[in-house]
Design an enzyme around this catalytic site. Structure first.
Site, mmCIF file in Angstrom:
data_model
loop_
_atom_site.group_PDB
_atom_site.id
_atom_site.type_symbol
_atom_site.label_atom_id
_atom_site.label_comp_id
_atom_site.label_asym_id
_atom_site.label_seq_id
_atom_site.Cartn_x
_atom_site.Cartn_y
_atom_site.Cartn_z
ATOM 1 C CG ASN A 8 -1.706 1.239 1.407
ATOM 2 O OD1 ASN A 8 -1.871 2.005 0.452
ATOM 3 N ND2 ASN A 8 -2.224 1.479 2.609
ATOM 4 C CD1 TRP A 9 3.296 1.176 -3.151
ATOM 5 C CD2 TRP A 9 3.348 2.578 -4.898
ATOM 6 N NE1 TRP A 9 4.010 0.573 -4.150
ATOM 7 C CE2 TRP A 9 4.061 1.415 -5.239
ATOM 8 C CE3 TRP A 9 3.251 3.606 -5.843
ATOM 9 C CZ2 TRP A 9 4.677 1.241 -6.480
ATOM 10 C CZ3 TRP A 9 3.853 3.446 -7.091
ATOM 11 C CH2 TRP A 9 4.567 2.273 -7.399
ATOM 12 C CE LYS A 10 0.218 3.398 4.999
ATOM 13 N NZ LYS A 10 -0.023 3.542 6.412
ATOM 14 C CG HIS A 99 -5.966 2.000 5.253
ATOM 15 N ND1 HIS A 99 -5.550 2.888 6.209
ATOM 16 C CD2 HIS A 99 -4.921 1.165 5.026
ATOM 17 C CE1 HIS A 99 -4.297 2.605 6.548
ATOM 18 N NE2 HIS A 99 -3.893 1.557 5.842
ATOM 19 C CD GLU A 101 -2.994 5.529 6.892
ATOM 20 O OE1 GLU A 101 -2.993 5.587 5.651
ATOM 21 O OE2 GLU A 101 -2.038 5.049 7.549
ATOM 22 C CD GLU A 169 -3.553 -2.459 7.630
ATOM 23 O OE1 GLU A 169 -2.392 -2.622 7.256
ATOM 24 O OE2 GLU A 169 -4.219 -1.446 7.354
ATOM 25 N N GLY A 175 2.297 2.481 10.906
ATOM 26 C CA GLY A 175 3.206 3.620 10.744
ATOM 27 C C GLY A 175 3.926 4.037 12.014
ATOM 28 C CB SER A 206 5.147 -1.313 12.082
ATOM 29 O OG SER A 206 4.689 -0.011 12.377
ATOM 30 N N GLY A 227 2.805 -0.950 4.316
ATOM 31 C CA GLY A 227 2.592 0.440 3.928
ATOM 32 C C GLY A 227 3.909 1.144 3.678
ATOM 33 N N GLY A 228 4.356 1.918 4.644
ATOM 34 C CA GLY A 228 5.551 2.764 4.519
ATOM 35 C C GLY A 228 6.759 2.086 3.896
HETATM 36 P P1 PGA Z 1 2.608 0.662 7.678
HETATM 37 O O1 PGA Z 1 1.134 0.788 7.086
HETATM 38 O O2 PGA Z 1 3.216 -0.580 7.103
HETATM 39 O O3 PGA Z 1 3.281 1.917 7.244
HETATM 40 O O4 PGA Z 1 2.467 0.554 9.165
HETATM 41 C C1 PGA Z 1 0.343 -0.313 6.941
HETATM 42 C C2 PGA Z 1 -0.929 0.118 6.259
HETATM 43 O O5 PGA Z 1 -0.935 0.424 5.074
HETATM 44 O O6 PGA Z 1 -1.923 0.205 6.928
#
Ligand code: PGA
Length: 243
Positions: A8-10, A99, A101, A169, A175, A206, A227-228
């Site tokens: 997930n590139w966000k 998600h 977020e 999650e 993150g 994470s 994600g990150g």
């Molecule tokens: P993260 O994000 O790996 O940066 O913690 C995970 C996600 O996309 O929810």
């Protein structure tokens, strides 16, 4: 069962050149892959990513969101939204829905998420539904966590019968670097599997090049959502080597 890794590139990267760079790392490692990989770039990079994944069978394209309506002939009056069929036409196979977020910053409700899931499944997209508790709930104990997740699943999956992918999650692990230990994640994953059958359950929060194999080596964890670390070239290389 083959494991699934979702990137997930966000809201990254800042430009198409950087996006190409990230994609090219996936190209190098593609032939070695034992897991299926789903890349979920922002909408604007879907076209270049779509051309990139052509003829790479272990790489699939996903989006980070979708709207619940499809435009009628003449266009849909939903400014800024992207329909399931538009995604399908671009070669998108998966979609992340719910998600945390988006639940937090965009105020997405369970009702909206339920509509999105139904529309995506109807269009033939594979849904990756994100669920997970915040720190306040986690501190109340495992019973409170299970209740919260059960409630999310009931609301989000009302009248949904098709199998889907669920990403557990925990919000406190996203993150933050404060990842949920595999043993703790497995407890919730097993709980989700006791409610939802025939679905793959992933862990997200994470995950990085150092800890990814701790999750993928567990038979109860069907894959991970990263994600990150998925947009950091060095981390990404490490992730692709570890699995
Ligand atoms: P993260 O994000 O790996 O940066 O913690 C995970 C996600 O996309 O929810």
């Amino acid at each position: 069962m083959k494991k699934l890794i979702v990137f997930n590139w966000k809201m990254s990267p800042r430009g198409a050149k950087e996006a190409q760079k990230i994609l090219s790392v996936l190209k190098v490692k593609n032939h070695q892959t034992k897991a299926d990989i789903v890349v979920c770039p922002p909408f604007v990079y879907l076209p270049i990513s779509s051309s990139f994944i052509v003829n790479r069978p272990s790489l699939k394209l996903g989006s980070q969101d979708v709207f619940w309506e499809n435009p009628p002939a003449g266009g849909g009056a939903f400014t800024g939204e992207i329909s399931p069929k538009m995604l399908k036409n671009l070669g998108v196979k998966y979609v992340i829905i719910g998600h945390s977020e988006r639940r937090e910053h965009l105020k997405e409700t369970d009702e909206m998420i339920n509509k999105k899931i139904k529309a995506a499944l109807k269009a033939g997209l594979k849904v990756i539904l994100c669920v997970g508790e915040n720190l306040i709930i986690r501190k109340k104990g495992i019973g409170a966590v299970k209740n919260f997740i059960k409630n999310q699943l009931e609301k989000d999956l009302q009248k949904v019968k098709s199998p889907l992918i669920i990403a557990y999650e925990p919000i406190w692990a996203i993150g933050t670097g404060n990842y949920c230990r595999p043993k703790e994640a497995i407890e919730i994953i097993k709980f989700i599997k006791s409610i939802i059958h025939n679905s793959k359950i992933l862990y997200g929060g994470s995950v990085n090049g150092k800890n990814i194999s701790d999750y993928l080596n567990e038979k109860e964890i069907d894959g991970v959502l990263v994600g990150g670390a998925s947009v950091k070239i060095n981390e990404l290389k490490r992730i692709l080597n570890e699995k």
